[in-house]
Design a protein around this motif. Structure first.
Motif, PDB file in Angstrom:
ATOM      1  N   VAL A 188      27.479  35.906  38.728  1.00  0.00           N
ATOM      2  CA  VAL A 188      26.442  36.790  38.582  1.00  0.00           C
ATOM      3  C   VAL A 188      26.295  38.496  39.260  1.00  0.00           C
ATOM      4  O   VAL A 188      26.770  39.195  38.843  1.00  0.00           O
ATOM      5  CB  VAL A 188      24.860  36.601  38.846  1.00  0.00           C
ATOM      6  N   ASP A 189      27.146  38.193  40.355  1.00  0.00           N
ATOM      7  CA  ASP A 189      27.198  39.131  41.108  1.00  0.00           C
ATOM      8  C   ASP A 189      28.148  39.936  40.272  1.00  0.00           C
ATOM      9  O   ASP A 189      28.395  42.482  39.995  1.00  0.00           O
ATOM     10  CB  ASP A 189      27.408  39.393  43.307  1.00  0.00           C
ATOM     11  N   GLU A 190      29.683  39.383  40.026  1.00  0.00           N
ATOM     12  CA  GLU A 190      30.726  39.876  39.552  1.00  0.00           C
ATOM     13  C   GLU A 190      30.241  40.590  38.233  1.00  0.00           C
ATOM     14  O   GLU A 190      30.531  41.865  38.029  1.00  0.00           O
ATOM     15  CB  GLU A 190      31.774  39.209  39.764  1.00  0.00           C
ATOM     16  N   LEU A 191      29.481  39.809  36.853  1.00  0.00           N
ATOM     17  CA  LEU A 191      28.621  40.763  36.153  1.00  0.00           C
ATOM     18  C   LEU A 191      28.179  41.621  36.150  1.00  0.00           C
ATOM     19  O   LEU A 191      28.481  42.898  35.622  1.00  0.00           O
ATOM     20  CB  LEU A 191      28.316  39.605  34.868  1.00  0.00           C
ATOM     21  N   LEU A 192      26.963  41.873  37.625  1.00  0.00           N
ATOM     22  CA  LEU A 192      26.349  43.099  37.372  1.00  0.00           C
ATOM     23  C   LEU A 192      26.827  44.093  37.683  1.00  0.00           C
ATOM     24  O   LEU A 192      27.141  45.150  37.808  1.00  0.00           O
ATOM     25  CB  LEU A 192      25.415  42.927  38.164  1.00  0.00           C
ATOM     26  N   GLU A 193      28.465  43.532  38.851  1.00  0.00           N
ATOM     27  CA  GLU A 193      29.106  45.152  39.414  1.00  0.00           C
ATOM     28  C   GLU A 193      30.261  45.057  37.960  1.00  0.00           C
ATOM     29  O   GLU A 193      30.062  46.386  37.743  1.00  0.00           O
ATOM     30  CB  GLU A 193      29.727  44.267  40.803  1.00  0.00           C
TER      31      GLU A 193
END
Length: 454
Positions: free
Chosen positions: A105-110
């Motif tokens: 999720v963090d990678e997607l949001l980034e």
């Protein structure tokens, strides 16, 4: 034909599911799912190759997010593996499993990509199947506890949730035996389907109690509308029965407050009507924020061929305009589904087309084309009908193409390929197909010119 355009704010995305791409089936504390057990049972899946590795997304997710970013998608629809988070389905939490999804999720949001998370895409923890699985009414409580845990862990991070993906798969797994867990018991299958609706309602309760006001939640159903093969009463009845026992089984309680009388009559006559309680339907019918529709084609129903396997590539069945994989190309099916839900059911909240795509279905690695012009024409056909529905006022907010990459297609293993990216099962290398480049251009331009299709 004029250019096909989509309004600002319309979400373009792609979809996957945990079991079909993650692999790492027993890594870092993950428990087995019913599909792990099924795939390790000889004779259940294509070539007896289980989904142990699949696309190894578990170890390659950052590279896969880079593919998503290159496509330019607005949103990515994926599912969580219940047994990766709760190895026994209930009880002790596997923090490494949760951490994997948090990093994703963090990678997607980034990358500027909105996560669209499905709680359940068919991979029930085997430990819960050992306790009766979906035919056991307790499953609604087990699911609600799992949902509450996940909602709390991802509060404020995920803007769009769905409780279940295509719960009709429980019929295939419990009623037909063709999917995990491989039980062929019609009564158990119908009971499992009812309990899925209860689980959805309980998860909805947990979501509302969590107070994530910025997020939305819905459920995803697949719609294969039956059309009678002829004008005969028998074929009309076959089509009606097929609709009632598949997508209407879910739409009716969700949007109309209960099962329709003719379905109850038929199932009762066969002795397979699921046990229900009066309070069930109030819980099931609590309003969702949106409805997800998975639409691939229609079904031409014939009473003379009641056992036809219309979903199996290569099997002869009524219809026309067949694709290379044997499925009928009928893009108007998505328009019909949208109109049915908004018109017949009076659904007045947002809709998303949460899955749509086509399989190459040409065998294993060497046979699969990179120049997949048929996929481009297929997707363009469906997008054209979605655009028509939007122009006419339907509140369709987005489209998710199935799938990002060739994946482990359940009982079919790797014999059916739905991906924008080819996956070599030996090296796991991802190679963009022609459709990936085309879809990237569609997203960037928010539409396409039908005259320029291959």
């Amino acid at each position: 034909m004029p250019r096909i355009n989509f309004p600002d704010g319309f979400d373009f995305g792609v979809a996957t599911s945990a079991f079909q791409i993650e692999g790492a089936w027993d890594a870092d504390g993950k428990g087995p799912s019913v599909w792990d057990t099924f795939g390790h049972t000889p004779g259940k899946v294509h070539d007896d190759v289980p989904g142990d590795v699949a696309c190894d997304h578990y170890h390659r997710f950052r590279d896969d997010v880079a593919l998503l970013k290159d496509l330019g998608v607005d949103s990515y629809r994926f599912s969580l593996s219940w047994p990766r988070i709760l190895p026994d389905g209930t009880g002790a939490v596997n923090r490494k499993g949760l951490d994997f999804y948090k990093e994703l999720v963090d990678e997607l949001l980034e990358a500027g990509i909105a996560p669209n998370v499905t709680l359940y895409h068919w991979d029930l923890p085997q430990a819960l199947e050992d306790r009766g699985g979906w035919p056991n009414r307790d499953v609604a409580g087990w699911f609600a506890d799992y949902a509450a845990l996940v909602f709390d862990e991802f509060h404020g991070l995920v803007p769009r949730w769905s409780t279940l993906n295509e719960p009709i798969a429980l019929w295939v797994g419990y009623g037909m035996g063709a999917f995990a867990p491989g039980r062929a018991d019609e009564r158990a299958g119908r009971q499992a389907m009812h309990h899925a609706l209860l689980a959805h309602g309980r998860a909805l309760e947990a979501f509302r109690a969590g107070g994530d006001a910025e997020a939305e939640i819905g459920i995803v159903l697949d719609i294969w509308k039956r059309h009678p093969a002829t004008a005969s009463v028998a074929d009309h009845d076959a089509a009606e029965r097929g609709d009632d026992e598949s997508f209407r089984f879910f739409l009716d309680p969700l949007l109309l407050g209960g099962y329709r009388d003719r379905l109850v009559r038929r199932l009762t006559e066969r002795g397979v009507m699921p046990e229900t309680r009066p309070e069930d339907f109030e819980l099931i019918a609590r309003p969702v924020d949106y409805l997800g529709l998975n639409v691939y084609s229609r079904v031409v129903a014939s009473a003379a061929d009641a056992e036809q396997r219309w979903w199996v590539a290569g099997d002869a069945h009524p219809g026309g305009n067949f694709l290379d994989n044997g499925m009928e190309f009928y893009p108007k099916s998505v328009y019909d589904a949208i109109r049915m839900v908004t018109g017949e059911y009076g659904f007045d909240r947002p809709l998303y087309v949460t899955e749509n795509g086509v399989s190459d279905a040409l065998g294993d690695d060497a046979a699969h084309p990179i120049d997949d012009a048929e996929r481009i024409r297929y997707v363009a056909g469906f997008l054209s009908w979605i655009a028509k529905a939007v122009e006419e006022g339907a509140d369709v907010r987005g489209y998710y193409l199935w799938s990002l990459m060739d994946n482990y297609e359940w009982s079919a293993g790797f014999s059916q390929r739905f991906g924008l990216y080819h996956v070599d099962t030996r090296t796991l290398a991802r190679t963009p197909k022609r459709s990936a480049h085309w879809y990237r251009d569609v997203i960037a331009a928010r539409g396409f010119d039908p005259a320029a299709l291959p």
